[in-house]
Design a protein around this motif. Structure first.
Motif, PDB file in Angstrom:
ATOM      1  N   SER A  29      74.556   8.671  -6.346  1.00  0.00           N
ATOM      2  CA  SER A  29      73.534   8.714  -7.393  1.00  0.00           C
ATOM      3  C   SER A  29      72.597   7.519  -7.245  1.00  0.00           C
ATOM      4  O   SER A  29      72.986   6.463  -6.736  1.00  0.00           O
ATOM      5  CB  SER A  29      74.170   8.719  -8.778  1.00  0.00           C
ATOM      6  N   SER A  31      68.222   6.220  -8.714  1.00  0.00           N
ATOM      7  CA  SER A  31      67.020   6.578  -9.459  1.00  0.00           C
ATOM      8  C   SER A  31      65.803   6.172  -8.652  1.00  0.00           C
ATOM      9  O   SER A  31      65.798   5.129  -7.997  1.00  0.00           O
ATOM     10  CB  SER A  31      67.003   5.910 -10.841  1.00  0.00           C
ATOM     11  N   GLU A  32      64.770   7.027  -8.679  1.00  0.00           N
ATOM     12  CA  GLU A  32      63.564   6.780  -7.892  1.00  0.00           C
ATOM     13  C   GLU A  32      62.428   7.634  -8.441  1.00  0.00           C
ATOM     14  O   GLU A  32      62.651   8.744  -8.934  1.00  0.00           O
ATOM     15  CB  GLU A  32      63.812   7.136  -6.421  1.00  0.00           C
ATOM     16  N   LYS A  40      60.906   6.880 -13.047  1.00  0.00           N
ATOM     17  CA  LYS A  40      61.999   7.120 -12.122  1.00  0.00           C
ATOM     18  C   LYS A  40      62.839   8.311 -12.566  1.00  0.00           C
ATOM     19  O   LYS A  40      63.174   8.424 -13.739  1.00  0.00           O
ATOM     20  CB  LYS A  40      62.885   5.880 -11.994  1.00  0.00           C
ATOM     21  N   GLU A  41      63.134   9.185 -11.612  1.00  0.00           N
ATOM     22  CA  GLU A  41      64.012  10.317 -11.884  1.00  0.00           C
ATOM     23  C   GLU A  41      65.461   9.925 -11.610  1.00  0.00           C
ATOM     24  O   GLU A  41      65.744   9.164 -10.675  1.00  0.00           O
ATOM     25  CB  GLU A  41      63.652  11.522 -11.003  1.00  0.00           C
ATOM     26  N   ALA A  42      66.370  10.462 -12.421  1.00  0.00           N
ATOM     27  CA  ALA A  42      67.791  10.297 -12.162  1.00  0.00           C
ATOM     28  C   ALA A  42      68.207  11.309 -11.094  1.00  0.00           C
ATOM     29  O   ALA A  42      68.003  12.515 -11.248  1.00  0.00           O
ATOM     30  CB  ALA A  42      68.600  10.517 -13.438  1.00  0.00           C
ATOM     31  N   ILE A  43      68.784  10.819 -10.009  1.00  0.00           N
ATOM     32  CA  ILE A  43      69.153  11.643  -8.865  1.00  0.00           C
ATOM     33  C   ILE A  43      70.664  11.564  -8.680  1.00  0.00           C
ATOM     34  O   ILE A  43      71.236  10.468  -8.667  1.00  0.00           O
ATOM     35  CB  ILE A  43      68.457  11.149  -7.582  1.00  0.00           C
ATOM     36  N   SER A  44      71.306  12.700  -8.540  1.00  0.00           N
ATOM     37  CA  SER A  44      72.754  12.693  -8.301  1.00  0.00           C
ATOM     38  C   SER A  44      73.122  13.806  -7.333  1.00  0.00           C
ATOM     39  O   SER A  44      72.462  14.847  -7.258  1.00  0.00           O
ATOM     40  CB  SER A  44      73.529  12.862  -9.611  1.00  0.00           C
ATOM     41  N   VAL A  58      68.056  16.511  -9.848  1.00  0.00           N
ATOM     42  CA  VAL A  58      66.968  15.575 -10.147  1.00  0.00           C
ATOM     43  C   VAL A  58      66.438  15.943 -11.523  1.00  0.00           C
ATOM     44  O   VAL A  58      65.846  17.009 -11.703  1.00  0.00           O
ATOM     45  CB  VAL A  58      65.842  15.641  -9.097  1.00  0.00           C
ATOM     46  N   GLY A  59      66.667  15.080 -12.505  1.00  0.00           N
ATOM     47  CA  GLY A  59      66.295  15.427 -13.871  1.00  0.00           C
ATOM     48  C   GLY A  59      67.015  16.691 -14.298  1.00  0.00           C
ATOM     49  O   GLY A  59      68.235  16.803 -14.200  1.00  0.00           O
TER      50      GLY A  59
END
Length: 239
Positions: A29, A31-32, A40-44, A58-59
């Protein structure tokens, strides 16, 4: 008898650019800001150990991928074209025989978009163009890709043949032919002679390529893949 298999692949990608492109080790995970809106989007990336299926989030957008007999390593961020506002995501996949795959995704602010997959990402300079290397038994297949932002795809630039550039010694004589039909023999290679494998034509999926070969006498012709690999020594196979 030698069997061609792609037993070696570059384990990391190299991003060469003075333009500030981002390259990170794969993680679960991060964020970018992927779409240039200043947020910034939360990425996992979620997966189960031993399971090749993964879910990229992503989101509120998700994408699912898988690869048979593969293992997920993580996700990273890269900027393939620093002149536009977007950045891309790389899902790192480990395949059998020490091979790798990168699944590339874009995010337009609303949803994830699969851009394509490549074995490696090399010599990316932040201008939307990069090279991808793939080891094919004893030679490296190098492809050029271009990021098409209008289509949200990476596009491979076609090549008629691929450069090989490997030397070998003939152990049993075999023919070089005028073309890839196997007809019209140009020369029968002499035992113990040196040859230079110049290029490969992997046009037929699942079959060994035809190889363009230069003989010790300076003649050029095509050799069928099985004949070349079984009747020579010195090619740099990785076991």
């Amino acid at each position: 008898m030698k069997t061609i298999r792609r037993t070696f692949a570059v384990t990391t990608f190299l991003l060469l650019t003075p333009l500030g492109a981002i390259a990170r080790e794969p993680v679960k995970s991060l964020s970018e800001d992927l779409n240039g809106d200043g947020k910034k989007e939360a990425i996992s990336l979620q997966w189960k150990e031993g399971d090749s299926t993964y879910v990229l989030k992503v989101g509120g957008s998700t994408a699912q991928g898988r690869g048979d007999e593969s293992r997920v390593e993580g996700v990273s961020v890269v900027d393939l074209n620093t002149k536009d506002k977007w950045k891309e995501l790389l899902v790192h996949i480990e395949l059998p025989w020490d091979e790798h795959r990168l699944d590339i995704y874009g995010f337009d602010g609303k949803e994830l978009k699969p851009l394509g997959s490549v074995p490696t990402l090399d010599q990316a300079h932040g201008n939307g163009i990069f090279l991808s290397d793939d080891w094919w038994g004893f030679w490296n297949r190098r492809d050029k890709y271009v990021l098409n932002r209008e289509k949200w795809k990476i596009e491979r630039m076609p090549q008629n043949v691929y450069y090989v550039g490997e030397e070998a010694t003939v152990t049993t004589s075999f023919p070089l032919t005028f073309d890839r039909s196997g007809k019209d023999v140009v020369a029968n290679l002499a035992t113990n002679s040196k040859i230079l494998v110049l290029a490969a034509d992997p046009a037929i999926p699942g079959k060994l390529p035809w190889f363009l070969v230069k003989s010790s006498t300076g003649l050029l012709g095509w050799a069928e893949g099985e004949a070349l690999t079984q009747n020579t020594t010195g090619l740099p196979f990785h076991e």
